[in-house]
Design a protein around this motif. Structure first.
Motif, short mmCIF file in Angstrom:
data_model
loop_
_atom_site.label_atom_id
_atom_site.label_comp_id
_atom_site.label_asym_id
_atom_site.label_seq_id
_atom_site.Cartn_x
_atom_site.Cartn_y
_atom_site.Cartn_z
N THR A 34 0.81 -1.13 0.05
CA THR A 34 -0.01 -0.06 0.09
C THR A 34 0.89 1.21 0.07
N LEU A 35 2.10 1.06 0.36
CA LEU A 35 2.98 2.27 0.37
C LEU A 35 4.02 2.25 -0.82
N LEU A 36 3.62 1.41 -1.55
CA LEU A 36 4.46 1.51 -3.00
C LEU A 36 3.77 2.18 -4.16
N PRO A 37 4.55 3.22 -4.77
CA PRO A 37 3.94 3.52 -5.85
C PRO A 37 3.34 2.80 -7.02
N LYS A 38 2.28 2.82 -7.47
CA LYS A 38 1.70 1.93 -8.52
C LYS A 38 2.74 1.88 -9.64
N PHE A 39 3.50 2.91 -10.09
CA PHE A 39 4.39 2.76 -11.34
C PHE A 39 5.84 2.81 -11.04
N ILE A 40 5.98 2.28 -9.89
CA ILE A 40 7.46 2.34 -9.18
C ILE A 40 8.39 1.63 -10.14
N ASN A 41 8.07 0.46 -10.65
CA ASN A 41 8.87 -0.18 -11.83
C ASN A 41 9.37 0.52 -12.97
N GLU A 42 8.59 1.58 -13.07
CA GLU A 42 9.09 2.61 -14.21
C GLU A 42 10.37 3.35 -13.93
N LEU A 43 10.59 3.39 -12.84
CA LEU A 43 11.91 4.05 -12.45
C LEU A 43 12.95 3.18 -12.52
N GLY A 44 12.82 2.03 -12.75
CA GLY A 44 14.14 1.05 -12.88
C GLY A 44 14.58 0.58 -11.68
N VAL A 45 13.72 0.44 -10.67
CA VAL A 45 14.08 -0.12 -9.45
C VAL A 45 13.63 -1.46 -9.01
N LYS A 46 14.38 -2.04 -8.13
CA LYS A 46 13.58 -3.46 -7.93
C LYS A 46 12.64 -3.23 -6.79
N VAL A 47 11.66 -4.19 -6.73
CA VAL A 47 10.63 -3.89 -5.46
C VAL A 47 10.40 -5.13 -4.90
N GLU A 48 10.41 -5.06 -3.68
CA GLU A 48 10.33 -6.22 -2.59
C GLU A 48 9.51 -5.84 -1.54
N THR A 49 8.73 -6.95 -1.03
CA THR A 49 7.97 -6.66 0.12
C THR A 49 8.31 -7.37 1.12
N ASN A 50 9.58 -8.36 0.93
CA ASN A 50 9.98 -9.11 2.24
C ASN A 50 11.08 -8.27 2.70
N LEU A 51 11.50 -7.85 3.72
CA LEU A 51 12.28 -7.18 4.37
C LEU A 51 13.56 -8.03 4.55
N LEU A 52 13.39 -9.14 5.12
CA LEU A 52 14.63 -10.13 5.09
C LEU A 52 15.48 -10.38 3.93
#
Lengths: 309, 179
Positions: free
Chosen positions: A193-211
């Motif tokens: 819920t706190l990740l912007p919808k189009f964050i992938n377009e910035l070329g970053v990896k996305v993870e929801t598991n902190l470990l």
């Protein structure tokens, strides 16, 4: 000597890699200056800077004011809380009134994204964006990268994860731009819920598991949960957020490597990170604060050198 | 652009030894004296003098520093380009010390004025002297004169004095260059 390619510091998005390197090299010299018995140089004695804070700030405002004073600039401060903005004055009118007092440079924090860009099109003074809504906070990103460079030798090739409230964070966006420009790999990690919808377009990896994120990275930049910007509930409870996205000593010790911990402040101790992590030798939070003054001195000095007499 | 040799390597060497001897006459054992080379090019002269004092005249424990004056100059924002800072390296206290500022060419005196301001950030020295390899007399904008000078030269305004150092420019020499 090269000079900045820009006349305003509105965001990292407008900078080139060589601008960042120039700011870092200049900051190296100012770091030496602020460790002298007398921490002041007379470079900007004929420059007047207005700090316009339309939104609350403690450390950024103090850091800018200290940087300006250590360069010998004249400084005037403005906070919207005690000003005629409350009476309905527009931003341009407010700024023009201040500029008519012969101000050369404006450092502005504003709750609306793009306020700095808007202002730069209407006034002649040089503008430094000290945070515009959830858009950019360029000097914070510069001091973060500078601190990584200081701790790890280089930014290029490093893996940095930004953890927490990416959606509301100007620090995250500026950091993503700055780190990528310098050749780092960037990951964002937080509740969906706190990740912007189009964050992938910035070329970053996305993870929801902190470990998983911590196992991947060299540096973890922990963001503050910005309760004041949350108009709805983005996660069930602070307690649950801490359980899933908070870093404690036990978690750090369970990793098979030593990672560097950063936080732009102010820290909600026990929420994003526990006190033993914030105060550990892996944390460079206080270095970030000290580097902030040197970076802001460098940015102000380099921009002021483009204001011709 | 034409250039004329003002000093060759042998002459530079003789002058450096003479300046070193003059420093010894005044400062004897250098126990309360520090040498400070002014960035960017005074540092080569300072390093060379320190080396001669230590190796040829057996002066022990010379305290040598480098001082950058970029942030103290009075022409900030007057030129076309941003002033580039250099490294300051002063790893000792200057409080109560006898300081010798060392620069390659003394021209308008504005760099020395800036250095006098800059050194105050490190404490209050007992005394400050100025040593310069080339003294361009008649070019001063400020009432500043050297205490030790290698060679005094008269240079008209469209001429420039260029000091070369073996460590950096592959030869010891001083040229008068007509722009």
């Amino acid at each position: 000597m090269s000079e900045l390619s820009v006349n305003h510091l509105l965001g990292i998005k407008y900078l080139k890699e060589k601008d960042i390197q120039l700011i870092f090299e200049t900051a190296d010299h100012f770091k030496e200056v602020i460790n002298r018995p007398i921490k002041k140089v007379p470079s900007l004695r004929d420059i007047t800077i207005a700090n316009l804070f339309f939104e609350n700030s403690t450390r950024t405002k103090l850091s800018f004011e200290l940087a300006e004073k250590r360069l010998s600039a004249d400084v005037i401060n403005f906070s919207s809380g005690q000003s005629s903005v409350k009476k309905g004055e527009t931003l341009i009118d407010t700024v023009n009134n201040i500029l008519s007092m012969k101000v050369d440079m404006v450092v502005m924090r504003h709750p609306n994204p793009g306020a700095g860009v808007f202002l730069s099109k209407h006034i002649n003074a040089s503008i430094i964006n000290a945070g515009d809504g959830a858009h950019e906070h360029p000097t914070q990103a510069l001091l973060d990268s500078y601190s990584i460079r200081e701790k790890l030798g280089d930014v290029a090739g490093k893996k940095v994860v930004i953890v927490g409230d990416i959606l509301h964070s100007r620090v995250a966006l500026s950091n993503i731009f700055a780190l990528q420009l310098q050749g780092a790999q960037v990951m964002v990690c937080g509740p969906k819920t706190l990740l912007p919808k189009f964050i992938n377009e910035l070329g970053v990896k996305v993870e929801t598991n902190l470990l998983k994120a911590l196992n991947w990275c060299d540096v973890a930049n922990m963001l503050r949960v910005q309760n004041e910007r949350m108009d709805i509930s983005y996660f069930p409870s602070t307690r649950e957020y801490t359980q899933q996205f908070g870093v404690n000593k036990e978690l750090l010790d369970s990793l098979d490597k030593e990672i560097t911990i950063m936080h732009p402040g102010p820290i909600n101790r026990g929420v994003e990170i526990t006190s033993d992590v914030a105060d550990s030798k892996q944390s460079i939070i206080l270095d970030q604060v000290q580097n902030g003054v040197a970076i802001r001195m460098a940015a102000i000095y380099l921009l002021a050198s483009k204001i011709k007499q | 652009m034409s250039q004329k040799v003002l000093l060759n390597a042998k002459e530079v060497n003789i002058i450096l030894h003479r300046l070193a001897c003059q420093l010894i006459e005044k400062h004897t054992d250098f126990s309360n004296t520090v040498l400070i080379g002014l960035q960017p090019r005074g540092i080569f002269l300072a390093d060379r003098l320190a080396k001669i004092l230590e190796e040829d005249y057996k002066v022990k424990d010379i305290q040598l520093g480098h001082l950058d004056i970029t942030f103290y100059r009075d022409d900030f924002r007057r030129g076309d380009k941003t002033l580039e800072a250099n490294t300051t390296k002063i790893n000792f206290l200057v409080e109560g010390k006898d300081i010798v500022f060392i620069d390659d060419v003394l021209y308008t005196g504005r760099s020395i004025r800036a250095a006098l301001t800059a050194i105050q950030s490190f404490g209050r020295p007992n005394e400050i002297e100025l040593l310069t390899l080339i003294d361009r007399r008649f070019s001063r904008h400020l009432p500043i004169q050297p205490d030790y000078r290698g060679r005094q030269v008269d240079v008209i305004n469209n001429e420039r004095v260029k000091v070369n150092w073996k460590e950096y420019d592959n030869e010891d020499s001083v040229y008068l260059i007509e722009k």
